[in-house]
Write a protein that holds these residues in place. Structure first.
Motif, PDB file in Angstrom:
ATOM      1  N   LYS A 176       0.837  -1.198   0.000  1.00  0.00           N
ATOM      2  CA  LYS A 176       0.000   0.000   0.000  1.00  0.00           C
ATOM      3  C   LYS A 176       0.873   1.249   0.000  1.00  0.00           C
ATOM      4  N   ASP A 177       0.421   2.254  -0.718  1.00  0.00           N
ATOM      5  CA  ASP A 177       1.066   3.558  -0.662  1.00  0.00           C
ATOM      6  C   ASP A 177       0.828   4.140   0.738  1.00  0.00           C
ATOM      7  N   GLY A 178       1.893   4.543   1.409  1.00  0.00           N
ATOM      8  CA  GLY A 178       1.796   5.048   2.776  1.00  0.00           C
ATOM      9  C   GLY A 178       1.011   6.347   2.895  1.00  0.00           C
ATOM     10  N   LEU A 179       0.820   7.041   1.780  1.00  0.00           N
ATOM     11  CA  LEU A 179       0.123   8.321   1.818  1.00  0.00           C
ATOM     12  C   LEU A 179      -1.361   8.160   1.488  1.00  0.00           C
ATOM     13  N   THR A 180      -1.659   7.334   0.477  1.00  0.00           N
ATOM     14  CA  THR A 180      -3.043   7.249  -0.002  1.00  0.00           C
ATOM     15  C   THR A 180      -3.689   5.879   0.219  1.00  0.00           C
ATOM     16  N   GLY A 181      -2.907   4.876   0.564  1.00  0.00           N
ATOM     17  CA  GLY A 181      -3.445   3.545   0.776  1.00  0.00           C
ATOM     18  C   GLY A 181      -3.718   2.766  -0.498  1.00  0.00           C
ATOM     19  N   GLU A 182      -3.415   3.368  -1.667  1.00  0.00           N
ATOM     20  CA  GLU A 182      -3.668   2.637  -2.917  1.00  0.00           C
ATOM     21  C   GLU A 182      -2.595   1.568  -3.144  1.00  0.00           C
ATOM     22  N   ASP A 183      -2.930   0.569  -3.952  1.00  0.00           N
ATOM     23  CA  ASP A 183      -1.990  -0.512  -4.250  1.00  0.00           C
ATOM     24  C   ASP A 183      -0.859   0.008  -5.132  1.00  0.00           C
ATOM     25  N   ILE A 184       0.351  -0.311  -4.754  1.00  0.00           N
ATOM     26  CA  ILE A 184       1.501   0.094  -5.572  1.00  0.00           C
ATOM     27  C   ILE A 184       2.457  -1.081  -5.713  1.00  0.00           C
ATOM     28  N   ILE A 185       3.360  -0.963  -6.667  1.00  0.00           N
ATOM     29  CA  ILE A 185       4.427  -1.945  -6.834  1.00  0.00           C
ATOM     30  C   ILE A 185       5.691  -1.319  -6.251  1.00  0.00           C
ATOM     31  N   VAL A 243       6.291   3.881   2.763  1.00  0.00           N
ATOM     32  CA  VAL A 243       6.728   3.832   1.369  1.00  0.00           C
ATOM     33  C   VAL A 243       5.668   4.528   0.529  1.00  0.00           C
ATOM     34  N   TYR A 244       6.096   5.495  -0.269  1.00  0.00           N
ATOM     35  CA  TYR A 244       5.157   6.221  -1.123  1.00  0.00           C
ATOM     36  C   TYR A 244       5.392   5.848  -2.589  1.00  0.00           C
ATOM     37  N   GLY A 245       4.305   5.749  -3.330  1.00  0.00           N
ATOM     38  CA  GLY A 245       4.415   5.490  -4.759  1.00  0.00           C
ATOM     39  C   GLY A 245       5.114   6.645  -5.464  1.00  0.00           C
ATOM     40  N   HIS A 246       5.568   6.363  -6.686  1.00  0.00           N
ATOM     41  CA  HIS A 246       6.389   7.316  -7.430  1.00  0.00           C
ATOM     42  C   HIS A 246       5.771   8.716  -7.490  1.00  0.00           C
ATOM     43  N   GLU A 247       4.500   8.749  -7.897  1.00  0.00           N
ATOM     44  CA  GLU A 247       3.849  10.048  -8.089  1.00  0.00           C
ATOM     45  C   GLU A 247       3.723  10.824  -6.775  1.00  0.00           C
ATOM     46  N   ASN A 248       3.303  10.119  -5.718  1.00  0.00           N
ATOM     47  CA  ASN A 248       3.131  10.779  -4.425  1.00  0.00           C
ATOM     48  C   ASN A 248       4.458  11.185  -3.796  1.00  0.00           C
ATOM     49  N   TRP A 249       5.448  10.327  -3.953  1.00  0.00           N
ATOM     50  CA  TRP A 249       6.741  10.621  -3.326  1.00  0.00           C
ATOM     51  C   TRP A 249       7.336  11.907  -3.912  1.00  0.00           C
ATOM     52  N   TRP A 250       7.172  12.071  -5.212  1.00  0.00           N
ATOM     53  CA  TRP A 250       7.734  13.261  -5.870  1.00  0.00           C
ATOM     54  C   TRP A 250       6.824  14.482  -5.767  1.00  0.00           C
ATOM     55  N   LEU A 256      10.902   6.133  -1.425  1.00  0.00           N
ATOM     56  CA  LEU A 256      10.358   6.040  -2.777  1.00  0.00           C
ATOM     57  C   LEU A 256      10.145   4.558  -3.087  1.00  0.00           C
ATOM     58  N   ALA A 257       8.920   4.194  -3.461  1.00  0.00           N
ATOM     59  CA  ALA A 257       8.570   2.778  -3.642  1.00  0.00           C
ATOM     60  C   ALA A 257       9.456   2.083  -4.671  1.00  0.00           C
ATOM     61  N   ILE A 258       9.695   2.795  -5.764  1.00  0.00           N
ATOM     62  CA  ILE A 258      10.413   2.165  -6.867  1.00  0.00           C
ATOM     63  C   ILE A 258      10.914   3.277  -7.792  1.00  0.00           C
ATOM     64  N   THR A 259      12.051   3.056  -8.423  1.00  0.00           N
ATOM     65  CA  THR A 259      12.534   4.027  -9.396  1.00  0.00           C
ATOM     66  C   THR A 259      12.148   3.524 -10.780  1.00  0.00           C
ATOM     67  N   ASN A 260      11.053   4.043 -11.268  1.00  0.00           N
ATOM     68  CA  ASN A 260      10.575   3.658 -12.590  1.00  0.00           C
ATOM     69  C   ASN A 260       9.975   4.920 -13.213  1.00  0.00           C
ATOM     70  N   ILE A 261      10.787   5.593 -13.987  1.00  0.00           N
ATOM     71  CA  ILE A 261      10.437   6.929 -14.469  1.00  0.00           C
ATOM     72  C   ILE A 261       9.690   6.854 -15.806  1.00  0.00           C
ATOM     73  N   ASN A 262       8.582   7.542 -15.876  1.00  0.00           N
ATOM     74  CA  ASN A 262       7.761   7.614 -17.093  1.00  0.00           C
ATOM     75  C   ASN A 262       7.546   6.265 -17.781  1.00  0.00           C
ATOM     76  N   PRO A 263       7.073   5.268 -17.051  1.00  0.00           N
ATOM     77  CA  PRO A 263       6.822   3.987 -17.724  1.00  0.00           C
ATOM     78  C   PRO A 263       5.537   4.055 -18.546  1.00  0.00           C
ATOM     79  N   SER A 264       5.542   3.412 -19.678  1.00  0.00           N
ATOM     80  CA  SER A 264       4.336   3.299 -20.470  1.00  0.00           C
ATOM     81  C   SER A 264       4.003   1.810 -20.563  1.00  0.00           C
ATOM     82  N   ASN A 265       2.946   1.406 -19.859  1.00  0.00           N
ATOM     83  CA  ASN A 265       2.600  -0.022 -19.792  1.00  0.00           C
ATOM     84  C   ASN A 265       3.825  -0.866 -19.400  1.00  0.00           C
ATOM     85  N   SER A 266       4.611  -0.375 -18.458  1.00  0.00           N
ATOM     86  CA  SER A 266       5.842  -1.063 -18.040  1.00  0.00           C
ATOM     87  C   SER A 266       6.009  -0.930 -16.528  1.00  0.00           C
TER      88      SER A 266
END
Ligand SMILES: [Zn+2]
Length: 215
Positions: free
Chosen positions: A57-66, A77-84, A117-127
């Motif tokens: 879970k995203d520590g800020l919003t509770g949504e599922d993240i990888i 742990v915050y998802g990419h968008e929230n962490w930044w 930061l949950a994961i370093t995956n910048i601008n993924p498109s279906n990845s």
């Protein structure tokens, strides 16, 4: 100090601490190691989880993240968008330095408080299932990978297309199972090659076309 032979407390192999090393530990005011160089190296590398992904879970919003952090880890742990984002302020976690306490104890305390930061995956498109990754499109399980399209199971690759199972390759297209091959097209099961096309089982080749088993 004279050099000293020791037994590693982890793997039980012998290792030597040279007199120069002792001088360095003295200078840094740290104790001599009880782990051998290999075991120390493993412990350092354990800090970089490159290829294990978890759902949490995203520590800020509770949504599922990888994330590269498993859900049982006790810190936020915050998802990419929230962490930044500006939804939180890293400065809120600032703390004074206490010269009476050891540095690393305080560093650890601070580290456990500040969201990761949950994961370093910048601008993924279906990845989404890629880590240490940037600008990948339609990729799956690619690590330390950038600007690939339609690739899977690749590590340390860049600018590859429609390829699988590559390690340390760049600009491979329609390739499979290569190691350290660059600028190649339709190359398979090959290593240390460059600019090769339509070939199988090559080693150390340059600009080969339609070859099998060449070295
Ligand atoms: Zn060891």
């Amino acid at each position: 100090m004279e050099k000293e032979n020791k037994i590693c407390q982890s793997c039980k192999n012998k290792f030597t601490i040279e007199s120069d090393d002792f001088a360095f530990y003295e200078k840094m005011k740290v104790p001599a190691p009880t782990f051998c160089p290999d075991c120390r190296s493993q412990r350092r590398m354990a800090w970089r989880n490159e290829r294990s992904l978890y759902k949490r879970k995203d520590g800020l919003t509770g949504e599922d993240i990888i994330s590269v952090f498993s859900p049982d880890k006790p810190f936020a742990v915050y998802g990419h968008e929230n962490w930044w984002s500006d939804k939180w302020d890293p400065m809120d976690y600032g703390q004074g330095y206490d010269f009476a306490k050891p540095f690393f104890a305080q560093f650890r305390e601070l580290m456990a408080k500040v969201p990761f930061l949950a994961i370093t995956n910048i601008n993924p498109s279906n990845s989404e299932y890629c880590s240490f990754a940037d600008g990948n499109k339609d990729c799956y399980l690619c690590f330390a990978a950038g600007y690939n399209e339609r690739g899977s199971y690749m590590t340390r690759v860049g600018f590859c297309k429609d390829s699988l199972d590559l390690l340390g390759c760049s600009k491979n297209e329609l390739c499979y199972d290569n190691v350290n091959c660059n600028d190649s097209y339709g190359l398979y099961f090959s290593q240390n090659c460059k600019n090769c096309t339509g070939s199988y089982f090559l080693y150390n080749c340059r600009s080969c076309n339609n070859c099998i088993g060449c070295v």
